[in-house]
Design an enzyme around this catalytic site. Structure first.
Site, PDB file in Angstrom:
ATOM      1  N   SER A 150       0.857  -1.197   0.000  1.00 15.68           N
ATOM      2  CA  SER A 150       0.000   0.000   0.000  1.00 15.68           C
ATOM      3  C   SER A 150       0.887   1.239   0.000  1.00 15.68           C
ATOM      4  CB  SER A 150      -0.866   0.043   1.261  1.00 15.68           C
ATOM      5  OG  SER A 150      -1.578   1.272   1.337  1.00 15.68           O
ATOM      6  N   TYR A 165      -2.036  -0.433  10.488  1.00 11.59           N
ATOM      7  CA  TYR A 165      -2.106  -0.700   9.036  1.00 11.59           C
ATOM      8  C   TYR A 165      -0.847  -0.166   8.339  1.00 11.59           C
ATOM      9  CZ  TYR A 165      -4.058  -0.936   4.307  1.00 11.59           C
ATOM     10  OH  TYR A 165      -4.278  -1.221   2.980  1.00 11.59           O
ATOM     11  N   LYS A 169       1.971  -2.504   6.398  1.00 13.96           N
ATOM     12  CA  LYS A 169       2.247  -2.382   4.961  1.00 13.96           C
ATOM     13  C   LYS A 169       3.708  -2.000   4.701  1.00 13.96           C
ATOM     14  CE  LYS A 169      -1.747  -3.614   3.327  1.00 13.96           C
ATOM     15  NZ  LYS A 169      -1.913  -4.788   2.443  1.00 13.96           N
ATOM     16  N   ILE A 198      -8.350   2.785  -3.490  1.00  8.45           N
ATOM     17  CA  ILE A 198      -9.026   1.988  -4.507  1.00  8.45           C
ATOM     18  C   ILE A 198     -10.459   1.733  -4.027  1.00  8.45           C
ATOM     19  CG2 ILE A 198      -8.995  -0.199  -5.789  1.00  8.45           C
ATOM     20  CD1 ILE A 198      -6.455   1.415  -6.333  1.00  8.45           C
ATOM     21  N   THR A 200     -13.323  -0.286  -3.223  1.00  9.86           N
ATOM     22  CA  THR A 200     -13.619  -1.697  -2.913  1.00  9.86           C
ATOM     23  C   THR A 200     -14.525  -1.715  -1.678  1.00  9.86           C
ATOM     24  OG1 THR A 200     -11.855  -1.988  -1.289  1.00  9.86           O
ATOM     25  CG2 THR A 200     -11.253  -2.368  -3.603  1.00  9.86           C
TER      26      THR A 200
HETATM   27  P1  NDP Z   1     -11.534  -6.147   0.824  1.00 11.51           P
HETATM   28  O1  NDP Z   1     -11.854  -6.032   2.264  1.00 11.51           O
HETATM   29  O2  NDP Z   1     -12.551  -5.746  -0.172  1.00 11.51           O
HETATM   30  O3  NDP Z   1     -11.030  -7.627   0.461  1.00 11.51           O
HETATM   31  C1  NDP Z   1     -10.081  -8.279   1.262  1.00 11.51           C
HETATM   32  C2  NDP Z   1     -10.447  -9.739   1.360  1.00 11.51           C
HETATM   33  O4  NDP Z   1      -9.461 -10.376   2.205  1.00 11.51           O
HETATM   34  C3  NDP Z   1     -11.811  -9.955   2.021  1.00 11.51           C
HETATM   35  O5  NDP Z   1     -12.551 -10.944   1.343  1.00 11.51           O
HETATM   36  C4  NDP Z   1     -11.420 -10.404   3.414  1.00 11.51           C
HETATM   37  O6  NDP Z   1     -12.381 -11.219   4.060  1.00 11.51           O
HETATM   38  C5  NDP Z   1     -10.160 -11.207   3.102  1.00 11.51           C
HETATM   39  N1  NDP Z   1      -9.431 -11.502   4.331  1.00 11.51           N
HETATM   40  C6  NDP Z   1      -9.335 -10.733   5.451  1.00 11.51           C
HETATM   41  N2  NDP Z   1      -8.656 -11.390   6.385  1.00 11.51           N
HETATM   42  C7  NDP Z   1      -8.316 -12.602   5.865  1.00 11.51           C
HETATM   43  C8  NDP Z   1      -7.626 -13.719   6.365  1.00 11.51           C
HETATM   44  N3  NDP Z   1      -7.141 -13.742   7.623  1.00 11.51           N
HETATM   45  N4  NDP Z   1      -7.455 -14.786   5.558  1.00 11.51           N
HETATM   46  C9  NDP Z   1      -7.953 -14.784   4.298  1.00 11.51           C
HETATM   47  N5  NDP Z   1      -8.639 -13.761   3.767  1.00 11.51           N
HETATM   48  C10 NDP Z   1      -8.823 -12.667   4.555  1.00 11.51           C
HETATM   49  O7  NDP Z   1     -10.206  -5.287   0.637  1.00 11.51           O
HETATM   50  P2  NDP Z   1      -9.539  -4.667  -0.681  1.00 11.51           P
HETATM   51  O8  NDP Z   1      -9.873  -5.456  -1.873  1.00 11.51           O
HETATM   52  O9  NDP Z   1      -9.773  -3.207  -0.655  1.00 11.51           O
HETATM   53  O10 NDP Z   1      -7.991  -4.881  -0.306  1.00 11.51           O
HETATM   54  C11 NDP Z   1      -7.193  -5.922  -0.836  1.00 11.51           C
HETATM   55  C12 NDP Z   1      -5.747  -5.659  -0.445  1.00 11.51           C
HETATM   56  O11 NDP Z   1      -5.321  -4.421  -1.013  1.00 11.51           O
HETATM   57  C13 NDP Z   1      -5.544  -5.523   1.069  1.00 11.51           C
HETATM   58  O12 NDP Z   1      -4.307  -6.099   1.418  1.00 11.51           O
HETATM   59  C14 NDP Z   1      -5.486  -4.025   1.272  1.00 11.51           C
HETATM   60  O13 NDP Z   1      -4.757  -3.677   2.418  1.00 11.51           O
HETATM   61  C15 NDP Z   1      -4.783  -3.596   0.000  1.00 11.51           C
HETATM   62  N6  NDP Z   1      -4.994  -2.206  -0.341  1.00 11.51           N
HETATM   63  C16 NDP Z   1      -6.277  -1.719  -0.502  1.00 11.51           C
HETATM   64  C17 NDP Z   1      -6.446  -0.388  -0.810  1.00 11.51           C
HETATM   65  C18 NDP Z   1      -7.804   0.212  -0.988  1.00 11.51           C
HETATM   66  O14 NDP Z   1      -7.887   1.444  -1.056  1.00 11.51           O
HETATM   67  N7  NDP Z   1      -8.879  -0.588  -1.088  1.00 11.51           N
HETATM   68  C19 NDP Z   1      -5.297   0.521  -0.957  1.00 11.51           C
HETATM   69  C20 NDP Z   1      -4.017  -0.112  -0.791  1.00 11.51           C
HETATM   70  C21 NDP Z   1      -3.885  -1.428  -0.487  1.00 11.51           C
HETATM   71  P3  NDP Z   1     -13.164 -10.656   5.388  1.00 11.51           P
HETATM   72  O15 NDP Z   1     -14.424 -10.047   4.899  1.00 11.51           O
HETATM   73  O16 NDP Z   1     -13.389 -11.908   6.190  1.00 11.51           O
HETATM   74  O17 NDP Z   1     -12.292  -9.660   6.062  1.00 11.51           O
END
Ligand code: NDP
Length: 261
Positions: A150, A165, A169, A198, A200
């Site tokens: 990130s 967080y 990261k 992003i 999401t």
């Molecule tokens: P989401 O919350 O939409 O998706 C993340 C997914 O990871 C969810 O389905 C979540 O499930 C799952 N997850 C959480 N904990 C675990 C675990 N212990 N084991 C397996 N799966 C797990 O997040 P994003 O798509 O926005 O983010 C994806 C990645 O990108 C993350 O690492 C985030 O930090 C990174 N990121 C996102 C940004 C943004 O602005 N969106 C910016 C920069 C980085 P559950 O619902 O159970 O938590």
């Protein structure tokens, strides 16, 4: 780009995407499949099997979903074993998108709050990457790992309080570089992508509960908008593919110019 003009840089590969059930991970899993990989969606959420099914239907790729908590070492081991059994080959492309955010003032946060974020984002990335590398080294195969870090690993982005967080990261970025150096001798490249904001489910929670904070994110992004998972997909597919053969331990910022300001 429609499926007919999509490059097929990942034909013959077996990919796994953690956090692939929704958000960024789901779109990345779709792109890897569209570029020819067989794809396993690893996630905790109940939508994961439906995501894998839809990706298979839309791209023609072989897909599967495996329930996996990335913080559970034995569970990670079993999940990757199941992927190999189902798809028929060891995973040679890994994208680690599982992650959580937790906004809380640092002086109010408990140890459990802090540990949970570090456990999922950093330790979870380590456990999955190490599991994949171990098997590749054992079977003498090359591979490519792309971690989703990130811009929060580079800066203390504001106004939200997210010390755990940001720290997790920053850890992912250094982990990526460390693993890249350790494993390049085995033909395993490890690189990171550091996205800016992003759209999401993770960020939607904020846009709905605190529209002013969301507006501030947009205002601070020179491009004038937040990104989409689709903005990241071609980059991640490139890093996963042999076209990125000279990229080892890179951390590519995809942030709409945020860090320039
Ligand atoms: P989401 O919350 O939409 O998706 C993340 C997914 O990871 C969810 O389905 C979540 O499930 C799952 N997850 C959480 N904990 C675990 C675990 N212990 N084991 C397996 N799966 C797990 O997040 P994003 O798509 O926005 O983010 C994806 C990645 O990108 C993350 O690492 C985030 O930090 C990174 N990121 C996102 C940004 C943004 O602005 N969106 C910016 C920069 C980085 P559950 O619902 O159970 O938590």
């Amino acid at each position: 780009m429609d499926e007919t003009t999509m490059p097929r840089r990942l034909a013959g590969r077996t990919a796994a995407v953690t956090g692939g059930g929704r958000g960024i991970g789901a779109v990345l899993a779709h792109r890897l499949a569209a570029e020819g990989a067989d794809v396993a969606v690893l996630d905790l959420i109940d939508e994961a099997p439906e995501t894998a099914r839809r990706i298979g239907e839309e791209t023609g790729a072989t897909t599967c979903a495996v329930r996996c908590d990335v913080t559970d070492e034995a569970g990670v081991d079993a999940a990757f074993g199941e992927v190999e059994e189902t798809l028929g080959r060891p995973v040679d492309v890994l994208v680690t998108a599982a992650g959580i955010a937790h906004n809380v003032d640092a002086h109010e946060a408990s140890a459990a709050d802090f540990r949970r974020v570090v456990d999922v984002n950093l330790t979870g990335t380590f456990l999955c990457a190490a599991r994949v590398a171990r098997r590749l080294i054992e079977t003498d195969r090359p591979g490519s790992i792309v971690t989703i870090a990130s811009m929060s690993g580079h800066i203390v982005n504001i106004p939200q309080p997210q010390a755990a967080y940001n720290s997790s990261k920053a850890g992912v970025i250094m982990l990526t570089k460390s693993l890249a150096l350790e494993w390049i001798g085995h033909g395993i490249r490890v690189n990171a992508v550091s996205p800016g904001y992003i759209a999401t489910p993770m960020t939607r929670a904020v846009s709905e509960s605190d529209p002013e904070m969301y507006a501030e994110w947009v205002r601070r992004t020179p491009l004038g908008r937040v990104g989409t998972p689709e903005d990241l997909a071609p980059l991640v597919a490139f890093l996963a593919s042999d076209e990125a053969g000279f990229l080892v331990g890179s951390d590519v910022l995809a942030d709409g110019g945020y860090l320039l300001g």
